[in-house]
Design a protein around this motif. Sequence first.
Motif, PDB file in Angstrom:
ATOM      1  N   LEU A  88      40.893  54.883  -1.840  1.00 53.76           N
ATOM      2  CA  LEU A  88      40.764  54.458  -0.657  1.00 53.76           C
ATOM      3  C   LEU A  88      39.429  54.378   0.139  1.00 53.76           C
ATOM      4  N   ILE A  89      38.757  55.533  -0.041  1.00 56.22           N
ATOM      5  CA  ILE A  89      37.710  55.663   0.531  1.00 56.22           C
ATOM      6  C   ILE A  89      36.523  55.019   0.104  1.00 56.22           C
ATOM      7  N   ILE A  90      36.468  54.716  -1.287  1.00 58.98           N
ATOM      8  CA  ILE A  90      35.641  53.917  -2.015  1.00 58.98           C
ATOM      9  C   ILE A  90      36.157  52.202  -1.518  1.00 58.98           C
ATOM     10  N   SER A  91      37.088  51.907  -1.589  1.00 58.98           N
ATOM     11  CA  SER A  91      37.608  50.647  -1.526  1.00 58.98           C
ATOM     12  C   SER A  91      37.306  50.207  -0.160  1.00 58.98           C
ATOM     13  N   ARG A  92      37.444  51.177   0.990  1.00 57.51           N
ATOM     14  CA  ARG A  92      36.896  50.754   2.422  1.00 57.51           C
ATOM     15  C   ARG A  92      35.545  50.745   2.570  1.00 57.51           C
ATOM     16  N   LEU A  93      34.748  51.668   1.938  1.00 56.88           N
ATOM     17  CA  LEU A  93      33.185  51.489   1.981  1.00 56.88           C
ATOM     18  C   LEU A  93      33.007  50.167   1.348  1.00 56.88           C
ATOM     19  N   HIS A  94      33.426  49.817   0.282  1.00 56.68           N
ATOM     20  CA  HIS A  94      33.193  48.602  -0.477  1.00 56.68           C
ATOM     21  C   HIS A  94      33.446  47.353   0.876  1.00 56.68           C
ATOM     22  N   LYS A  95      34.662  47.399   1.117  1.00 55.67           N
ATOM     23  CA  LYS A  95      34.966  46.356   2.302  1.00 55.67           C
ATOM     24  C   LYS A  95      34.085  46.297   3.606  1.00 55.67           C
ATOM     25  N   HIS A  96      33.608  47.321   4.061  1.00 56.51           N
ATOM     26  CA  HIS A  96      32.583  47.502   5.119  1.00 56.51           C
ATOM     27  C   HIS A  96      31.540  46.898   4.710  1.00 56.51           C
ATOM     28  N   VAL A  97      30.895  47.279   3.233  1.00 58.59           N
ATOM     29  CA  VAL A  97      29.694  46.655   2.970  1.00 58.59           C
ATOM     30  C   VAL A  97      29.771  45.005   2.671  1.00 58.59           C
ATOM     31  N   ILE A  98      30.875  44.651   1.937  1.00 56.67           N
ATOM     32  CA  ILE A  98      31.019  43.082   2.038  1.00 56.67           C
ATOM     33  C   ILE A  98      31.301  42.413   3.183  1.00 56.67           C
ATOM     34  N   GLY A  99      32.140  43.007   4.326  1.00 58.82           N
ATOM     35  CA  GLY A  99      32.381  42.696   5.442  1.00 58.82           C
ATOM     36  C   GLY A  99      31.113  42.009   6.284  1.00 58.82           C
ATOM     37  N   LYS A 100      29.928  42.608   6.089  1.00 56.81           N
ATOM     38  CA  LYS A 100      28.940  42.556   6.691  1.00 56.81           C
ATOM     39  C   LYS A 100      28.284  41.149   6.332  1.00 56.81           C
ATOM     40  N   LEU A 101      28.710  40.636   4.865  1.00 54.86           N
ATOM     41  CA  LEU A 101      27.931  39.367   4.435  1.00 54.86           C
ATOM     42  C   LEU A 101      28.929  38.095   4.088  1.00 54.86           C
ATOM     43  N   LYS A 114      41.234  28.754  -4.673  1.00 55.32           N
ATOM     44  CA  LYS A 114      39.716  29.282  -4.457  1.00 55.32           C
ATOM     45  C   LYS A 114      39.286  29.780  -5.686  1.00 55.32           C
ATOM     46  N   GLU A 115      38.072  29.774  -5.636  1.00 52.57           N
ATOM     47  CA  GLU A 115      37.453  30.841  -6.951  1.00 52.57           C
ATOM     48  C   GLU A 115      37.572  32.165  -6.259  1.00 52.57           C
ATOM     49  N   ILE A 116      37.592  33.128  -7.019  1.00 49.82           N
ATOM     50  CA  ILE A 116      37.830  34.527  -6.746  1.00 49.82           C
ATOM     51  C   ILE A 116      36.630  35.493  -7.284  1.00 49.82           C
ATOM     52  N   LEU A 117      35.959  36.216  -6.447  1.00 44.79           N
ATOM     53  CA  LEU A 117      35.227  37.212  -6.863  1.00 44.79           C
ATOM     54  C   LEU A 117      35.934  38.647  -6.904  1.00 44.79           C
ATOM     55  N   VAL A 118      36.082  39.231  -7.921  1.00 40.83           N
ATOM     56  CA  VAL A 118      36.957  40.489  -8.128  1.00 40.83           C
ATOM     57  C   VAL A 118      35.871  41.624  -8.222  1.00 40.83           C
ATOM     58  N   LEU A 119      36.024  42.498  -7.453  1.00 39.14           N
ATOM     59  CA  LEU A 119      35.084  43.791  -7.707  1.00 39.14           C
ATOM     60  C   LEU A 119      36.002  44.690  -8.484  1.00 39.14           C
ATOM     61  N   ILE A 179      24.663  40.535  -6.408  1.00 39.53           N
ATOM     62  CA  ILE A 179      25.920  39.815  -6.958  1.00 39.53           C
ATOM     63  C   ILE A 179      26.215  38.606  -6.677  1.00 39.53           C
ATOM     64  N   MET A 180      25.846  38.297  -5.181  1.00 38.58           N
ATOM     65  CA  MET A 180      25.951  37.011  -4.564  1.00 38.58           C
ATOM     66  C   MET A 180      24.974  36.042  -4.888  1.00 38.58           C
ATOM     67  N   GLU A 181      23.820  36.413  -5.790  1.00 37.37           N
ATOM     68  CA  GLU A 181      22.885  35.664  -5.974  1.00 37.37           C
ATOM     69  C   GLU A 181      23.311  35.229  -7.531  1.00 37.37           C
ATOM     70  N   LEU A 182      23.933  35.763  -8.165  1.00 38.76           N
ATOM     71  CA  LEU A 182      24.392  35.524  -9.671  1.00 38.76           C
ATOM     72  C   LEU A 182      24.668  34.182  -9.777  1.00 38.76           C
ATOM     73  N   GLU A 183      24.350  33.419 -10.978  1.00 41.67           N
ATOM     74  CA  GLU A 183      24.189  32.130 -11.145  1.00 41.67           C
ATOM     75  C   GLU A 183      25.864  31.772 -11.064  1.00 41.67           C
ATOM     76  N   GLN A 184      26.695  32.411 -11.503  1.00 39.47           N
ATOM     77  CA  GLN A 184      28.005  32.226 -11.479  1.00 39.47           C
ATOM     78  C   GLN A 184      29.006  31.852 -10.195  1.00 39.47           C
ATOM     79  N   VAL A 185      28.066  32.572  -9.279  1.00 36.07           N
ATOM     80  CA  VAL A 185      28.855  32.811  -7.776  1.00 36.07           C
ATOM     81  C   VAL A 185      27.995  32.494  -6.661  1.00 36.07           C
TER      82      VAL A 185
END
Length: 137
Positions: free
Chosen positions: A15-28, A54-59, A124-130
């Motif tokens: 949960l700590i890692i998932s919340r950290l990732h959510k926080h980082v992603i939430g800014k973008l 929709k298309e889905i990006l899965v971390l 990741i957000m600049e990868l060709e596929q997404v």
Amino acid sequence: MRSNKAEVLIVEDDLIISRLHKHVIGKLVPEDPKIFLNGREALDYLDEGSGKEKEILVLLDLNMPVMNGWDFLKNCGLRPYSNKIHVVIITSSMFNEDSRKAAQFEQVIGYYVKPLKQEHLLEIMELEQVAHLFEKR
């Protein structure tokens, strides 16, 4: 800020890692990512219809209870919506063997070691596929 044509799922049992990732992603991205504690929960969510819209990006973490990342990838590849799923593995595993194994799955577009940093997410957000899913405004 970017417009969002995709949904972001965080599949992580810590949960700590998932919340950290959510926080980082939430800014973008404008829409909050959804957190799932294992691959089964995420697959059930996708099967309920999200994967068809929709298309889905899965971390994706690899080591989780109930259904690990490898089993998620195998099962996801069998679904009719598999072409809409783009997976970036975010793991504590630094084994080259895991990185090579991950590259064998069509949906996997990246492999990063935890924790995900903002500069990694920008990559990741600049990868060709997404990149087309997260257009700059």
